[in-house]
Design a protein around this motif. Sequence first.
Motif, PDB file in Angstrom:
ATOM      1  N   TRP A 115      64.977  -5.411  56.511  1.00  0.00           N
ATOM      2  CA  TRP A 115      64.521  -4.206  57.196  1.00  0.00           C
ATOM      3  C   TRP A 115      65.337  -2.983  56.792  1.00  0.00           C
ATOM      4  CZ3 TRP A 115      60.148  -4.455  59.972  1.00  0.00           C
ATOM      5  CH2 TRP A 115      59.709  -5.717  60.361  1.00  0.00           C
ATOM      6  N   LYS A 116      64.643  -1.885  56.509  1.00  0.00           N
ATOM      7  CA  LYS A 116      65.314  -0.613  56.271  1.00  0.00           C
ATOM      8  C   LYS A 116      65.986  -0.161  57.568  1.00  0.00           C
ATOM      9  CE  LYS A 116      62.223   1.159  52.694  1.00  0.00           C
ATOM     10  NZ  LYS A 116      61.203   2.186  52.383  1.00  0.00           N
ATOM     11  N   LYS A 117      67.046   0.591  57.418  1.00  0.00           N
ATOM     12  CA  LYS A 117      67.820   1.061  58.565  1.00  0.00           C
ATOM     13  C   LYS A 117      66.962   1.824  59.568  1.00  0.00           C
ATOM     14  CE  LYS A 117      71.796   3.960  59.683  1.00  0.00           C
ATOM     15  NZ  LYS A 117      72.883   4.768  59.162  1.00  0.00           N
ATOM     16  N   ASP A 118      66.066   2.671  59.066  1.00  0.00           N
ATOM     17  CA  ASP A 118      65.279   3.536  59.942  1.00  0.00           C
ATOM     18  C   ASP A 118      63.844   3.061  60.181  1.00  0.00           C
ATOM     19  OD1 ASP A 118      64.447   3.967  57.373  1.00  0.00           O
ATOM     20  OD2 ASP A 118      64.629   6.145  57.426  1.00  0.00           O
ATOM     21  N   ALA A 119      63.526   1.814  59.845  1.00  0.00           N
ATOM     22  CA  ALA A 119      62.172   1.287  60.080  1.00  0.00           C
ATOM     23  C   ALA A 119      61.874   1.265  61.583  1.00  0.00           C
ATOM     24  CB  ALA A 119      62.044  -0.119  59.500  1.00  0.00           C
ATOM     25  N   PRO A 120      60.701   1.759  61.988  1.00  0.00           N
ATOM     26  CA  PRO A 120      60.378   1.823  63.417  1.00  0.00           C
ATOM     27  C   PRO A 120      60.027   0.458  64.024  1.00  0.00           C
ATOM     28  CG  PRO A 120      58.536   2.635  62.111  1.00  0.00           C
ATOM     29  CD  PRO A 120      59.663   2.363  61.153  1.00  0.00           C
ATOM     30  N   PHE A 121      59.851  -0.544  63.187  1.00  0.00           N
ATOM     31  CA  PHE A 121      59.523  -1.892  63.644  1.00  0.00           C
ATOM     32  C   PHE A 121      60.680  -2.829  63.331  1.00  0.00           C
ATOM     33  CE2 PHE A 121      55.547   0.160  62.332  1.00  0.00           C
ATOM     34  CZ  PHE A 121      54.882   0.172  63.548  1.00  0.00           C
ATOM     35  N   GLY A 122      60.554  -4.059  63.797  1.00  0.00           N
ATOM     36  CA  GLY A 122      61.560  -5.063  63.471  1.00  0.00           C
ATOM     37  C   GLY A 122      62.701  -5.074  64.460  1.00  0.00           C
ATOM     38  N   PRO A 123      63.754  -5.784  64.118  1.00  0.00           N
ATOM     39  CA  PRO A 123      64.875  -5.958  65.040  1.00  0.00           C
ATOM     40  C   PRO A 123      65.633  -4.649  65.256  1.00  0.00           C
ATOM     41  CG  PRO A 123      65.474  -6.747  62.882  1.00  0.00           C
ATOM     42  CD  PRO A 123      64.007  -6.407  62.821  1.00  0.00           C
ATOM     43  N   LYS A 124      66.149  -4.477  66.438  1.00  0.00           N
ATOM     44  CA  LYS A 124      66.962  -3.287  66.734  1.00  0.00           C
ATOM     45  C   LYS A 124      68.421  -3.514  66.347  1.00  0.00           C
ATOM     46  CE  LYS A 124      63.515  -1.117  68.591  1.00  0.00           C
ATOM     47  NZ  LYS A 124      62.567  -0.923  67.538  1.00  0.00           N
ATOM     48  N   PHE A 148      64.621  -2.182  44.987  1.00  0.00           N
ATOM     49  CA  PHE A 148      63.261  -1.660  44.941  1.00  0.00           C
ATOM     50  C   PHE A 148      62.689  -1.523  46.348  1.00  0.00           C
ATOM     51  CE2 PHE A 148      63.105  -6.233  44.672  1.00  0.00           C
ATOM     52  CZ  PHE A 148      62.047  -6.602  45.494  1.00  0.00           C
ATOM     53  N   GLU A 149      61.640  -0.717  46.458  1.00  0.00           N
ATOM     54  CA  GLU A 149      60.913  -0.567  47.713  1.00  0.00           C
ATOM     55  C   GLU A 149      60.077  -1.821  47.915  1.00  0.00           C
ATOM     56  OE1 GLU A 149      60.537   2.182  50.023  1.00  0.00           O
ATOM     57  OE2 GLU A 149      62.406   2.782  49.042  1.00  0.00           O
ATOM     58  N   ALA A 150      60.189  -2.425  49.079  1.00  0.00           N
ATOM     59  CA  ALA A 150      59.397  -3.624  49.388  1.00  0.00           C
ATOM     60  C   ALA A 150      58.448  -3.288  50.541  1.00  0.00           C
ATOM     61  CB  ALA A 150      60.314  -4.793  49.735  1.00  0.00           C
ATOM     62  N   GLY A 151      57.769  -2.181  50.411  1.00  0.00           N
ATOM     63  CA  GLY A 151      56.875  -1.710  51.460  1.00  0.00           C
ATOM     64  C   GLY A 151      57.543  -0.609  52.275  1.00  0.00           C
ATOM     65  N   PRO A 152      56.817  -0.072  53.249  1.00  0.00           N
ATOM     66  CA  PRO A 152      57.351   1.075  53.998  1.00  0.00           C
ATOM     67  C   PRO A 152      58.539   0.745  54.907  1.00  0.00           C
ATOM     68  CG  PRO A 152      55.218   0.412  54.870  1.00  0.00           C
ATOM     69  CD  PRO A 152      55.456  -0.396  53.634  1.00  0.00           C
ATOM     70  N   TYR A 153      58.712  -0.509  55.294  1.00  0.00           N
ATOM     71  CA  TYR A 153      59.734  -0.860  56.279  1.00  0.00           C
ATOM     72  C   TYR A 153      60.853  -1.742  55.717  1.00  0.00           C
ATOM     73  CZ  TYR A 153      55.764   0.652  59.018  1.00  0.00           C
ATOM     74  OH  TYR A 153      54.704   1.371  59.502  1.00  0.00           O
ATOM     75  N   HIS A 154      60.730  -2.141  54.453  1.00  0.00           N
ATOM     76  CA  HIS A 154      61.692  -3.075  53.861  1.00  0.00           C
ATOM     77  C   HIS A 154      62.228  -2.571  52.526  1.00  0.00           C
ATOM     78  CE1 HIS A 154      59.399  -5.690  56.595  1.00  0.00           C
ATOM     79  NE2 HIS A 154      60.512  -6.402  56.666  1.00  0.00           N
ATOM     80  N   TYR A 155      63.436  -3.000  52.218  1.00  0.00           N
ATOM     81  CA  TYR A 155      64.002  -2.795  50.884  1.00  0.00           C
ATOM     82  C   TYR A 155      64.117  -4.164  50.224  1.00  0.00           C
ATOM     83  CZ  TYR A 155      68.347  -4.528  52.938  1.00  0.00           C
ATOM     84  OH  TYR A 155      69.292  -5.301  53.575  1.00  0.00           O
ATOM     85  N   GLY A 156      64.211  -4.153  48.906  1.00  0.00           N
ATOM     86  CA  GLY A 156      64.411  -5.385  48.150  1.00  0.00           C
ATOM     87  C   GLY A 156      65.599  -5.258  47.226  1.00  0.00           C
ATOM     88  N   LEU A 157      66.362  -6.343  47.112  1.00  0.00           N
ATOM     89  CA  LEU A 157      67.501  -6.418  46.199  1.00  0.00           C
ATOM     90  C   LEU A 157      67.375  -7.706  45.388  1.00  0.00           C
ATOM     91  CD1 LEU A 157      70.375  -5.599  48.741  1.00  0.00           C
ATOM     92  CD2 LEU A 157      69.355  -4.011  47.092  1.00  0.00           C
ATOM     93  N   VAL A 158      67.751  -7.638  44.130  1.00  0.00           N
ATOM     94  CA  VAL A 158      67.795  -8.829  43.294  1.00  0.00           C
ATOM     95  C   VAL A 158      69.202  -8.970  42.735  1.00  0.00           C
ATOM     96  CG1 VAL A 158      66.866 -10.003  41.255  1.00  0.00           C
ATOM     97  CG2 VAL A 158      65.339  -8.605  42.675  1.00  0.00           C
ATOM     98  N   PHE A 159      69.732 -10.192  42.854  1.00  0.00           N
ATOM     99  CA  PHE A 159      71.068 -10.524  42.326  1.00  0.00           C
ATOM    100  C   PHE A 159      70.927 -11.693  41.364  1.00  0.00           C
ATOM    101  CE2 PHE A 159      71.653  -8.795  46.585  1.00  0.00           C
ATOM    102  CZ  PHE A 159      72.546  -7.759  46.323  1.00  0.00           C
ATOM    103  N   ILE A 160      71.833 -11.764  40.406  1.00  0.00           N
ATOM    104  CA  ILE A 160      71.818 -12.823  39.393  1.00  0.00           C
ATOM    105  C   ILE A 160      73.136 -13.586  39.436  1.00  0.00           C
ATOM    106  CG2 ILE A 160      71.635 -13.354  36.928  1.00  0.00           C
ATOM    107  CD1 ILE A 160      70.090 -10.720  36.614  1.00  0.00           C
ATOM    108  N   LYS A 161      73.036 -14.908  39.298  1.00  0.00           N
ATOM    109  CA  LYS A 161      74.250 -15.738  39.214  1.00  0.00           C
ATOM    110  C   LYS A 161      74.764 -15.700  37.795  1.00  0.00           C
ATOM    111  CE  LYS A 161      76.037 -20.401  39.774  1.00  0.00           C
ATOM    112  NZ  LYS A 161      75.770 -21.744  40.276  1.00  0.00           N
TER     113      LYS A 161
END
Length: 161
Positions: A115-124, A148-161
């Motif tokens: 969840w993005k920090k300022d998303a109006p939905f999801g956990p508080k 990357f943007e994963a929609g209006p309310y989420h962010y996405g991160l990719v990590f590599i081992k």
Amino acid sequence: MKQLRLQKGMVAADFGSGSGGWVIPLAKKLEEGKVFAIDILEEPLSALSSKARMEKLFNVQTIRSDVEQTSKMISDSCDLVLMTNLLFEIKDKRHILEEGKRVLKNGGRILVVDWKKDAPFGPKEGRALPEDIKKFAEEAGLKFDKEFEAGPYHYGLVFIK
């Protein structure tokens, strides 16, 4: 899912899979591979197993486990680990990233969607900020690949081992 460079024979694990919102589409993409759905609750895993059978997907395996303790996966066994809408409810975020790294093959990827920090939905409470997750991942020995943007309310991160 194009962020992940999926190939048919890959092995993936979905930490905190719930009833499989990501597992079913992933299993269809990885038709010659395997998708492990890991969750602490039996009921969503049971529903997921039924859904997979109805869709004739035989490459899905459910594992009941508390991923905050262990995923019960074999070390160096996965090409991909998903952590979607999970980190906001995890106390020790570094530990869960270390567990993801443990089960990844060299060159494998972890996808974090939360969840993005300022998303109006999801956990508080407990939202996991991208900059914190990047720091924990680096401390766990993972290499940051992309955000990357994963929609209006989420962010996405990719990590590599």
